[in-house]
Design an enzyme around this catalytic site. Structure first.
Site, PDB file in Angstrom:
ATOM      1  N   ASN A 221      35.780  40.612  38.381  1.00 47.82           N
ATOM      2  CA  ASN A 221      34.473  40.997  38.914  1.00 47.82           C
ATOM      3  C   ASN A 221      33.660  41.647  37.797  1.00 47.82           C
ATOM      4  O   ASN A 221      34.185  42.469  37.044  1.00 47.82           O
ATOM      5  CB  ASN A 221      34.643  41.993  40.063  1.00 47.82           C
TER       6      ASN A 221
ATOM      7  N   HIS B 224      39.187  44.122  33.936  1.00 46.70           N
ATOM      8  CA  HIS B 224      40.507  43.858  34.522  1.00 46.70           C
ATOM      9  C   HIS B 224      40.465  42.541  35.260  1.00 46.70           C
ATOM     10  O   HIS B 224      39.445  42.168  35.830  1.00 46.70           O
ATOM     11  CB  HIS B 224      40.930  44.991  35.473  1.00 46.70           C
ATOM     12  N   MET B 225      41.593  41.863  35.267  1.00 47.05           N
ATOM     13  CA  MET B 225      41.730  40.612  36.016  1.00 47.05           C
ATOM     14  C   MET B 225      42.666  40.865  37.187  1.00 47.05           C
ATOM     15  O   MET B 225      43.804  41.289  37.004  1.00 47.05           O
ATOM     16  CB  MET B 225      42.287  39.512  35.112  1.00 47.05           C
ATOM     17  N   HIS B 226      42.154  40.625  38.392  1.00 43.93           N
ATOM     18  CA  HIS B 226      43.003  40.702  39.583  1.00 43.93           C
ATOM     19  C   HIS B 226      43.878  39.462  39.635  1.00 43.93           C
ATOM     20  O   HIS B 226      43.401  38.350  39.374  1.00 43.93           O
ATOM     21  CB  HIS B 226      42.149  40.704  40.858  1.00 43.93           C
TER      22      HIS B 226
ATOM     23  N   ASP C 226      47.818  46.970  42.014  1.00 48.23           N
ATOM     24  CA  ASP C 226      46.581  47.558  42.524  1.00 48.23           C
ATOM     25  C   ASP C 226      46.932  48.630  43.567  1.00 48.23           C
ATOM     26  O   ASP C 226      47.819  48.439  44.400  1.00 48.23           O
ATOM     27  CB  ASP C 226      45.690  46.466  43.149  1.00 48.23           C
ATOM     28  N   ILE C 227      46.217  49.732  43.515  1.00 41.30           N
ATOM     29  CA  ILE C 227      46.506  50.857  44.420  1.00 41.30           C
ATOM     30  C   ILE C 227      46.126  50.526  45.868  1.00 41.30           C
ATOM     31  O   ILE C 227      46.678  51.112  46.801  1.00 41.30           O
ATOM     32  CB  ILE C 227      45.777  52.126  43.910  1.00 41.30           C
TER      33      ILE C 227
ATOM     34  N   GLU D 158      33.985  47.668  40.556  1.00 40.50           N
ATOM     35  CA  GLU D 158      34.104  49.093  40.899  1.00 40.50           C
ATOM     36  C   GLU D 158      34.543  49.916  39.706  1.00 40.50           C
ATOM     37  O   GLU D 158      34.074  51.030  39.508  1.00 40.50           O
ATOM     38  CB  GLU D 158      35.149  49.289  42.003  1.00 40.50           C
ATOM     39  N   VAL D 159      35.485  49.387  38.957  1.00 40.59           N
ATOM     40  CA  VAL D 159      36.013  50.115  37.795  1.00 40.59           C
ATOM     41  C   VAL D 159      35.462  49.443  36.548  1.00 40.59           C
ATOM     42  O   VAL D 159      35.729  48.249  36.305  1.00 40.59           O
ATOM     43  CB  VAL D 159      37.558  50.110  37.791  1.00 40.59           C
TER      44      VAL D 159
END
Ligand code: 5GP
Ligand code: ZN
Length: 119
Positions: free
Chosen positions: A88, A101-103, A32-33, A96-97
């Protein structure tokens, strides 16, 4: 399958850089950035799926792979004593995106509570 304006589709096409941990034909994992824990990477299907509301049977292989890879990649990234995985979704989930995606979040110390209490 791919959205020209989507940031994660651009990463999948190699148009913008990411610190890649893993990729195959179905999924990719990159740091993650804006990391929120010592280990924080994202597991992402290569195909454009905006949210979990949009997931279809043809996405099962990629979505299953994201779960099946999480432990191995977490350990390799340095989270060997537990981690948290979060997806999310939508406005209420503060997505947000809009590309699923899975964090994966972890590190040496236990993470905070799963949800922050509203003040
Ligand atoms: P969300 O709130 O949608 O679940 O999380 C989106 C995540 O994507 C955020 O943690 C954010 O830091 C990360 N992110 C957004 N843009 C980029 C990018 O261009 N590269 C990388 N590596 N991560 C990004
Ligand atoms: Zn996309």
């Amino acid at each position: 399958m791919t959205d020209p304006n989507c940031i994660f589709c651009k990463i999948a096409r190699g148009e913008i850089p990411a610190k890649m941990l893993f990729q195959d034909a179905d999924v990719m994992a990159f740091h993650d950035i804006r990391p929120q824990a010592p280990v924080h990477f994202l597991l992402v299907p290569k195909a454009h799926v905006a949210t979990l509301y949009d997931a279809q049977p043809e996405h099962e292989r990629a979505l299953g792979k994201m779960l099946a890879l999480a432990g191995r990649l977490a350990r390799e990234a340095g989270a060997s004593d537990g981690f948290r995985s979060i997806v999310n979704t939508g406005r209420v989930g503060h997505q947000e995106v809009y590309h699923v995606h899975m964090h994966v979040l972890g590190g040496a110390e236990p993470l905070g509570p799963m949800l922050q209490r509203r003040k």
